[in-house]
Design a protein around this motif. Structure first.
Motif, PDB file in Angstrom:
ATOM      1  N   ALA A  25       0.924  -1.269   0.079  1.00  0.00           N
ATOM      2  CA  ALA A  25       0.017  -0.130  -0.044  1.00  0.00           C
ATOM      3  C   ALA A  25       0.738   1.316  -0.025  1.00  0.00           C
ATOM      4  O   ALA A  25       0.739   2.137  -0.738  1.00  0.00           O
ATOM      5  CB  ALA A  25      -1.050  -0.063   1.203  1.00  0.00           C
ATOM      6  N   ALA A  26       1.925   1.162   0.898  1.00  0.00           N
ATOM      7  CA  ALA A  26       2.831   2.347   0.917  1.00  0.00           C
ATOM      8  C   ALA A  26       3.570   2.558  -0.360  1.00  0.00           C
ATOM      9  O   ALA A  26       3.540   3.820  -1.195  1.00  0.00           O
ATOM     10  CB  ALA A  26       3.841   2.183   1.993  1.00  0.00           C
ATOM     11  N   ALA A  27       3.680   1.579  -0.970  1.00  0.00           N
ATOM     12  CA  ALA A  27       4.619   1.585  -2.443  1.00  0.00           C
ATOM     13  C   ALA A  27       3.569   2.267  -3.303  1.00  0.00           C
ATOM     14  O   ALA A  27       3.940   3.062  -4.365  1.00  0.00           O
ATOM     15  CB  ALA A  27       5.116   0.341  -2.811  1.00  0.00           C
ATOM     16  N   GLY A  28       2.186   1.647  -3.512  1.00  0.00           N
ATOM     17  CA  GLY A  28       1.301   2.428  -4.176  1.00  0.00           C
ATOM     18  C   GLY A  28       0.989   3.906  -4.209  1.00  0.00           C
ATOM     19  O   GLY A  28       1.133   4.650  -4.894  1.00  0.00           O
ATOM     20  N   TYR A  29       1.367   4.367  -2.658  1.00  0.00           N
ATOM     21  CA  TYR A  29       1.150   5.817  -2.592  1.00  0.00           C
ATOM     22  C   TYR A  29       2.414   6.613  -3.206  1.00  0.00           C
ATOM     23  O   TYR A  29       2.209   7.565  -3.652  1.00  0.00           O
ATOM     24  CB  TYR A  29       0.906   6.104  -0.938  1.00  0.00           C
ATOM     25  N   PHE A  30       3.665   5.775  -3.099  1.00  0.00           N
ATOM     26  CA  PHE A  30       4.823   6.344  -3.574  1.00  0.00           C
ATOM     27  C   PHE A  30       4.730   6.338  -4.853  1.00  0.00           C
ATOM     28  O   PHE A  30       5.237   7.340  -5.473  1.00  0.00           O
ATOM     29  CB  PHE A  30       5.934   5.805  -3.051  1.00  0.00           C
ATOM     30  N   GLN A  31       4.129   5.615  -5.758  1.00  0.00           N
ATOM     31  CA  GLN A  31       4.121   5.193  -7.014  1.00  0.00           C
ATOM     32  C   GLN A  31       3.155   6.663  -7.401  1.00  0.00           C
ATOM     33  O   GLN A  31       3.369   7.506  -8.488  1.00  0.00           O
ATOM     34  CB  GLN A  31       3.462   4.116  -7.526  1.00  0.00           C
ATOM     35  N   ALA A  32       1.807   7.055  -6.763  1.00  0.00           N
ATOM     36  CA  ALA A  32       1.258   7.823  -6.929  1.00  0.00           C
ATOM     37  C   ALA A  32       1.831   9.397  -6.875  1.00  0.00           C
ATOM     38  O   ALA A  32       1.521  10.515  -7.493  1.00  0.00           O
ATOM     39  CB  ALA A  32       0.001   7.987  -6.168  1.00  0.00           C
ATOM     40  N   LEU A  33       3.006   9.412  -6.200  1.00  0.00           N
ATOM     41  CA  LEU A  33       3.677  10.804  -5.867  1.00  0.00           C
ATOM     42  C   LEU A  33       4.755  10.726  -7.170  1.00  0.00           C
ATOM     43  O   LEU A  33       5.247  12.021  -7.171  1.00  0.00           O
ATOM     44  CB  LEU A  33       4.596  10.418  -4.586  1.00  0.00           C
ATOM     45  N   GLY A  34       4.985   9.909  -7.673  1.00  0.00           N
ATOM     46  CA  GLY A  34       5.699   9.915  -9.024  1.00  0.00           C
ATOM     47  C   GLY A  34       6.925   9.316  -9.033  1.00  0.00           C
ATOM     48  O   GLY A  34       7.966   9.451  -9.851  1.00  0.00           O
ATOM     49  N   LEU A  35       7.481   8.560  -7.688  1.00  0.00           N
ATOM     50  CA  LEU A  35       8.447   7.980  -7.707  1.00  0.00           C
ATOM     51  C   LEU A  35       8.457   6.296  -8.052  1.00  0.00           C
ATOM     52  O   LEU A  35       7.170   6.067  -8.724  1.00  0.00           O
ATOM     53  CB  LEU A  35       8.762   7.907  -6.047  1.00  0.00           C
ATOM     54  N   LYS A  36       9.632   5.646  -8.266  1.00  0.00           N
ATOM     55  CA  LYS A  36       9.435   4.293  -8.555  1.00  0.00           C
ATOM     56  C   LYS A  36       9.899   3.550  -7.242  1.00  0.00           C
ATOM     57  O   LYS A  36      11.079   3.171  -7.121  1.00  0.00           O
ATOM     58  CB  LYS A  36      10.651   4.328  -9.691  1.00  0.00           C
ATOM     59  N   PRO A  37       8.870   2.922  -6.756  1.00  0.00           N
ATOM     60  CA  PRO A  37       8.911   2.207  -5.552  1.00  0.00           C
ATOM     61  C   PRO A  37       9.282   0.577  -5.729  1.00  0.00           C
ATOM     62  O   PRO A  37       8.788   0.191  -6.888  1.00  0.00           O
ATOM     63  CB  PRO A  37       7.686   2.295  -4.670  1.00  0.00           C
ATOM     64  N   SER A  38       9.901   0.018  -4.894  1.00  0.00           N
ATOM     65  CA  SER A  38       9.988  -1.414  -4.815  1.00  0.00           C
ATOM     66  C   SER A  38      10.116  -1.724  -3.363  1.00  0.00           C
ATOM     67  O   SER A  38      10.164  -1.099  -2.494  1.00  0.00           O
ATOM     68  CB  SER A  38      11.544  -1.955  -5.547  1.00  0.00           C
ATOM     69  N   VAL A  39       9.775  -3.348  -3.325  1.00  0.00           N
ATOM     70  CA  VAL A  39       9.660  -3.961  -1.901  1.00  0.00           C
ATOM     71  C   VAL A  39      10.470  -4.811  -1.893  1.00  0.00           C
ATOM     72  O   VAL A  39      10.457  -5.539  -2.719  1.00  0.00           O
ATOM     73  CB  VAL A  39       8.212  -3.920  -1.444  1.00  0.00           C
ATOM     74  N   GLN A  40      11.265  -4.987  -0.729  1.00  0.00           N
ATOM     75  CA  GLN A  40      12.176  -6.066  -0.752  1.00  0.00           C
ATOM     76  C   GLN A  40      12.001  -6.843   0.814  1.00  0.00           C
ATOM     77  O   GLN A  40      12.314  -6.550   1.631  1.00  0.00           O
ATOM     78  CB  GLN A  40      13.587  -5.263  -0.519  1.00  0.00           C
ATOM     79  N   PRO A  41      11.491  -8.055   0.591  1.00  0.00           N
ATOM     80  CA  PRO A  41      11.405  -8.615   1.814  1.00  0.00           C
ATOM     81  C   PRO A  41      12.530  -9.513   1.993  1.00  0.00           C
ATOM     82  O   PRO A  41      13.426  -9.856   1.219  1.00  0.00           O
ATOM     83  CB  PRO A  41      10.246  -9.992   1.598  1.00  0.00           C
TER      84      PRO A  41
END
Length: 508
Positions: A370-386
């Motif tokens: 969900a946080a990555a989705g908000y960062f993407q809406a901000l114009g960034l390129k997010p990734s999640v790393q488990p």
């Protein structure tokens, strides 16, 4: 992700979710059965920091101080205390006519033995010693009085004495039986005494009628080690356990809808945040960190992922924490303003931001996405790393190898912001791989020298405001403590820290 997929991610099969509730299975009269997630492996107070240990062993042991379900500090085996010699010495008056389960008397010698052991070679083997290193040694004044001679001031010590490692243990019993035997055959002064232990299966306690606080109403308490959430819930539904301690957020409706069960969802100590890398990447810029705080809709995450069983937070502590500032409010969600701040900071569209998290935490996996989705809406390129939890906690974070943001979940077992703030923000600490702020260091060090409650609280609140101003993290939520309880259980008051004390509990 759909709700059914979310449940599947938590480990529940479609068949298990669709299965009808089993018919209740009768429990023995006078016996309460509790499901624990894991077997701590040792019932010695100095060997563990695990919540399941405390959920059981708080009934076996007493400390000099204690906390009630309201988390307020109160007398335990000590009836009173006072500061002496310019705060270099703390004198405790001990409760009289108390005895251990094996008949040994509780006295000043037992207190000295307990802390000599905790602060000595045996204590070095476990995780508790460092919490009590402000104590130099314990001196016996008389049979019912002890002095704690301090190496340094410790305004949190009275609270720590209600904690796991400081539970009072019987000298003669341990000296005769040895530490290894004590691990699996514990003896304390608590309201219930050890009866039987089958490793990784169950622990059975029996009432100790001679307890100084009064005889328990129950005859027995049985703890069953059940690691799987779906199994705990199935056993709760079937009436084979009375209290389930592992209720995933997604399955709270299952418990709520059962006619024989009650869902307990209360404010707990656990808080969750995305800590931010202040050394590398776009997050080294304060304005970027502030923009990221604005870009995450905490309320939406709480509603969608945690099904409402949490509260948004403004600092990395719950409202139960000493040092909590009720005037500090969470940053409001404002995506448009966050975009403007990013542009003003010169951040290019598509800039990278990585979120590192504990891969075994299915709930936070959803939060991270969900946080990555908000960062993407901000114009960034997010990734999640488990990562595997031990790798993240023992390598990636302490060695400063994180991405721009990382998952941090914290319980704050002392319910004192010092236990969180010093470890998170003071330079050189394991959980602070990037920061070295002289002003913050000075505030954190100063509050550790002050016993005046109001003065110390003001400093801790100043710390929380300073951290918020510097946007060192994105505080997300304070998640509730959730339990499933059979309605046959009477007079049970759920403690926020899951340290159950069943003296006054009964069952129909």
């Amino acid at each position: 992700m759909t709700f059914s997929k979310f449940l599947t991610a938590l480990g529940f099969t479609a068949a298990a979710l669709a299965a009808p509730m089993a018919a209740p299975s009768a429990q023995a009269a006078g016996t309460l059965t509790v499901g624990l997630t894991i077997d701590p492996g040792s019932w010695d107070p100095i060997d563990t920091f695990l919540v399941p240990w405390a959920s059981a062993a708080t009934n076996i042991y007493d400390g000099l101080t204690s906390r009630g379900p309201d988390m307020k500090l109160q007398p335990g085996l000590a009836t009173s205390w006072e500061l002496l010699d310019n705060n270099a010495r703390i004198r405790f008056k001990l409760r009289q006519n108390v005895k251990f389960h094996n008949g040994e008397p509780f006295n000043a010698a037992a207190v000295k033995f307990t802390f000599d052991r905790l602060l000595g070679d045996e204590g070095k083997k476990g995780p508790q010693q460092s919490n009590y290193n402000s104590i130099d040694h314990v001196e016996i004044v008389d049979d019912n009085t002890v002095d704690f001679v301090m190496k340094q001031p410790d305004p949190v010590l009275l609270t720590k004495l209600a904690g796991y490692g400081a539970m009072i243990v019987p000298p003669k019993y341990i000296q005769e039986k040895g530490d290894e035997y004590f691990n699996t055959h514990p003896v304390g002064t608590g309201p219930f005494k050890f009866a039987e232990y089958n490793p990784k299966v169950n622990l059975t306690l029996e009432a100790f009628p001679e307890h100084w606080g009064g005889a328990p109403k129950l005859d027995k308490v049985v703890y069953r080690m059940i690691a799987e959430a779906n199994t705990q819930i199935a056993e709760l539904q079937a009436g084979r356990i009375d209290i389930a301690t592992l209720i995933p957020f997604g399955l709270t409706p299952t418990v709520q809808q059962a006619s024989n069960l009650q869902l307990v969802s209360i404010t707990g100590p656990t808080v969750v945040a995305l800590r931010l890398n202040t050394r590398d990447g776009i997050t080294k810029d304060l304005n970027v960190r502030k923009a990221l705080n604005m870009a995450v809709d905490r309320e939406a995450i709480i509603k969608a992922v945690l099904l409402g069983h949490a509260k948004p937070i403004a600092s990395f502590q719950s409202e139960l924490s000493f040092g909590y500032d009720p005037n500090l409010k969470p940053v409001p969600f404002d995506l448009a303003k966050a975009k403007q701040m990013l542009q003003a900071a010169g951040v290019q569209p598509g800039a990278a931001i990585k979120i590192d998290f504990r891969g075994n935490d299915a709930t936070f996996r959803e939060v991270a996405q969900a946080a990555a989705g908000y960062f993407q809406a901000l114009g960034l390129k997010p990734s999640v790393q488990p990562y595997e939890a031990p790798v993240l906690l023992n390598d990636i974070i302490p060695n400063g190898k994180t991405g721009e943001a990382w998952h941090n979940s914290w319980g704050g077992w002392t319910f004192d912001y010092d236990n969180t703030a010093y470890l998170m923000y003071h330079s050189g600490e394991k959980w602070n791989p990037y920061g070295n702020d002289p002003k913050l260091n000075a505030l954190l060090e100063k509050q550790r020298t002050i016993y005046d409650v109001k003065e110390r609280e003001k400093i801790l609140q100043e710390v929380s405001r300073y951290v918020a101003d510097e946007a060192l993290e994105i505080p997300l939520y304070n998640q509730n403590t959730i339990l499933g309880v059979n309605k046959r259980v009477k007079n049970f008051v759920a403690p926020a820290d899951m340290r159950f004390r069943f003296t006054d509990v009964s069952v129909d």
